[in-house]
Design a protein around this motif. Structure first.
Motif, PDB file in Angstrom:
ATOM      1  N   ALA A 113       0.870  -1.229   0.230  1.00 50.85           N
ATOM      2  CA  ALA A 113       0.234  -0.062   0.172  1.00 50.85           C
ATOM      3  C   ALA A 113       0.790   1.156   0.083  1.00 50.85           C
ATOM      4  N   LEU A 114       1.976   1.398   0.765  1.00 44.80           N
ATOM      5  CA  LEU A 114       2.780   2.515   0.721  1.00 44.80           C
ATOM      6  C   LEU A 114       3.526   2.591  -0.547  1.00 44.80           C
ATOM      7  N   ALA A 115       3.962   1.455  -0.944  1.00 46.50           N
ATOM      8  CA  ALA A 115       4.961   1.594  -2.228  1.00 46.50           C
ATOM      9  C   ALA A 115       3.781   1.887  -3.471  1.00 46.50           C
ATOM     10  N   ALA A 116       2.733   1.740  -3.419  1.00 46.58           N
ATOM     11  CA  ALA A 116       1.733   1.971  -4.412  1.00 46.58           C
ATOM     12  C   ALA A 116       1.490   3.816  -4.544  1.00 46.58           C
ATOM     13  N   LYS A 117       2.116   4.455  -3.516  1.00 49.98           N
ATOM     14  CA  LYS A 117       1.974   5.779  -3.492  1.00 49.98           C
ATOM     15  C   LYS A 117       3.023   6.556  -4.126  1.00 49.98           C
ATOM     16  N   TYR A 118       4.057   5.421  -4.656  1.00 45.72           N
ATOM     17  CA  TYR A 118       5.376   6.336  -5.361  1.00 45.72           C
ATOM     18  C   TYR A 118       5.376   5.283  -6.672  1.00 45.72           C
ATOM     19  N   GLY A 136      13.213   2.703  -9.111  1.00 45.53           N
ATOM     20  CA  GLY A 136      12.502   3.552  -9.963  1.00 45.53           C
ATOM     21  C   GLY A 136      11.734   4.770  -9.429  1.00 45.53           C
ATOM     22  N   ALA A 137      11.961   4.761  -8.162  1.00 48.80           N
ATOM     23  CA  ALA A 137      11.440   5.876  -7.474  1.00 48.80           C
ATOM     24  C   ALA A 137      12.219   6.475  -6.275  1.00 48.80           C
ATOM     25  N   PRO A 138      13.065   7.187  -6.523  1.00 52.80           N
ATOM     26  CA  PRO A 138      14.161   7.630  -5.734  1.00 52.80           C
ATOM     27  C   PRO A 138      13.375   8.440  -4.180  1.00 52.80           C
ATOM     28  N   ALA A 139      12.277   8.894  -4.529  1.00 47.45           N
ATOM     29  CA  ALA A 139      11.560   9.593  -3.433  1.00 47.45           C
ATOM     30  C   ALA A 139      11.110   8.846  -2.333  1.00 47.45           C
ATOM     31  N   ALA A 140      10.947   7.733  -2.537  1.00 44.19           N
ATOM     32  CA  ALA A 140      10.295   6.462  -1.919  1.00 44.19           C
ATOM     33  C   ALA A 140      11.470   5.684  -0.857  1.00 44.19           C
ATOM     34  N   GLU A 141      12.491   6.412  -1.064  1.00 39.72           N
ATOM     35  CA  GLU A 141      13.581   5.892  -0.240  1.00 39.72           C
ATOM     36  C   GLU A 141      13.223   5.878   1.386  1.00 39.72           C
ATOM     37  N   GLU A 142      13.089   7.266   1.643  1.00 35.61           N
ATOM     38  CA  GLU A 142      13.022   7.593   3.036  1.00 35.61           C
ATOM     39  C   GLU A 142      11.952   6.897   3.690  1.00 35.61           C
ATOM     40  N   PRO A 143      10.576   6.917   2.916  1.00 30.57           N
ATOM     41  CA  PRO A 143       9.372   6.436   3.813  1.00 30.57           C
ATOM     42  C   PRO A 143       9.400   4.768   3.715  1.00 30.57           C
ATOM     43  N   LEU A 144      10.063   4.251   2.849  1.00 31.83           N
ATOM     44  CA  LEU A 144      10.237   2.706   2.834  1.00 31.83           C
ATOM     45  C   LEU A 144      11.185   2.187   3.765  1.00 31.83           C
ATOM     46  N   ASN A 164      21.382  -2.316  -3.039  1.00 27.97           N
ATOM     47  CA  ASN A 164      21.615  -1.372  -3.846  1.00 27.97           C
ATOM     48  C   ASN A 164      19.984  -0.795  -4.212  1.00 27.97           C
ATOM     49  N   SER A 165      19.777   0.410  -3.715  1.00 26.80           N
ATOM     50  CA  SER A 165      18.328   0.900  -4.204  1.00 26.80           C
ATOM     51  C   SER A 165      17.262  -0.252  -3.331  1.00 26.80           C
ATOM     52  N   VAL A 166      17.483  -0.877  -2.275  1.00 29.54           N
ATOM     53  CA  VAL A 166      16.543  -1.856  -1.731  1.00 29.54           C
ATOM     54  C   VAL A 166      16.895  -1.994  -0.271  1.00 29.54           C
ATOM     55  N   ILE A 167      15.871  -2.316   0.605  1.00 29.61           N
ATOM     56  CA  ILE A 167      16.345  -2.728   1.754  1.00 29.61           C
ATOM     57  C   ILE A 167      15.124  -3.802   2.130  1.00 29.61           C
ATOM     58  N   GLU A 168      15.803  -4.974   2.744  1.00 29.12           N
ATOM     59  CA  GLU A 168      15.006  -6.118   3.026  1.00 29.12           C
ATOM     60  C   GLU A 168      14.570  -6.493   4.194  1.00 29.12           C
ATOM     61  N   LEU A 169      13.546  -7.040   4.587  1.00 30.43           N
ATOM     62  CA  LEU A 169      13.403  -7.547   5.781  1.00 30.43           C
ATOM     63  C   LEU A 169      13.439  -9.055   5.898  1.00 30.43           C
TER      64      LEU A 169
END
Length: 259
Positions: A113-118, A136-144, A164-169
């Motif tokens: 749901a959060l990713a869909a906003k970006y 594909g959406a650098p502005a999403a880094e901080e909220p993600l 690299n442009s990803v964070i994993e749980l």
């Protein structure tokens, strides 16, 4: 002003006594905006098949992808492989898988749901882990990042693995280095000089593991600091390095056939 770290030298050519461990995204394959959009260059599957035979089976893919994804990408080749940074492992036909945490479904739904906003961001369901992508959406880094940190409350026994442009749980206790050490304990990898090729922070565990067994790491790119001893500029350079090894293997075979 701190002195700039000198560039690492290029690695030697693949030797027949190596155990070769290869990361996939950013190493064998060029990055794409979304994981599903990567492209396997023509000839790469054939090159891996040749080197797998030359190393008597001691070549493995070590990836953050699932084993199922790896098999689709490199079909019809089905190599020894580690998926999900060590949570999945296949060696000599034996398959080990970790179970999915019950709370992961609710966390995944909130992440999507959060990713869909970006537009361009992605919350990827990887079975036992969730990967949050913002290439594909650098502005999403901080909220993600903030979401991933808060989600740990609902996932005891999990931690954050940046990439690299990803964070994993992901669950605690498994990483690429541990998976490499597990493979090195058994044939066809046992007793060989281990070499790990990778680009990301997650590959540093692999570099340390092979160094502890008399081998070395090959960094793809210029990220520093790194435990790697050698470096290749990018995935294209990795593929050229593998092609050189295939050519040498072909020359050796011709010499054996025509003494």
């Amino acid at each position: 002003m701190a002195a700039e770290t000198p560039p690492l030298p290029q690695p030697p050519c693949v030797a027949p006594d190596w155990a070769l461990f290869l990361d996939v995204d950013g190493t064998l394959l060029d990055f794409a905006a979304a994981p599903a959009d990567v492209h396997v260059e023509p000839g790469l599957v054939d090159a891996l098949a040749v080197l797998h035979r030359r190393l008597d089976g001691a070549l493995a893919l070590i990836s953050g992808r699932t084993l199922a994804q790896l098999d689709r990408l490199f079909s019809p080749l089905k190599l020894p492989a580690v998926g999900l940074h060590g949570l999945e492992q296949r060696d000599n036909g034996h398959l080990d898988l970790h179970r999915r945490a019950p709370a992961l479904d609710a966390v995944l739904a909130a992440a999507q749901a959060l990713a869909a906003k970006y537009p361009g961001a992605l919350a990827e369901d990887k079975g036992t882990t969730i990967a949050l992508h913002w290439r594909g959406a650098p502005a999403a880094e901080e909220p993600l990042h903030e979401f991933a940190t808060s989600a740990l409350i609902d996932l005891p026994g999990y931690h954050l693995q940046p990439g690299n442009s990803v964070i994993e749980l992901r669950p605690d206790g498994a990483h690429k280095g541990a998976a490499v050490l597990s493979l090195l304990a058994h044939p066809p990898f046992q007793g060989r000089r281990p070499v790990f090729v990778g680009d990301d922070l997650t590959d540093e565990h692999g570099f340390a593991a092979v160094a502890s067994h008399g081998g070395f790491g090959v960094l793809v790119g210029r990220r520093q600091p790194s435990a790697a001893r050698y470096a290749l500029h990018d995935p294209e350079a990795v593929r050229a390095w593998l092609d050189d090894a295939v050519a040498i293997a072909g020359d050796e075979q011709r010499r054996r056939d025509d003494p």
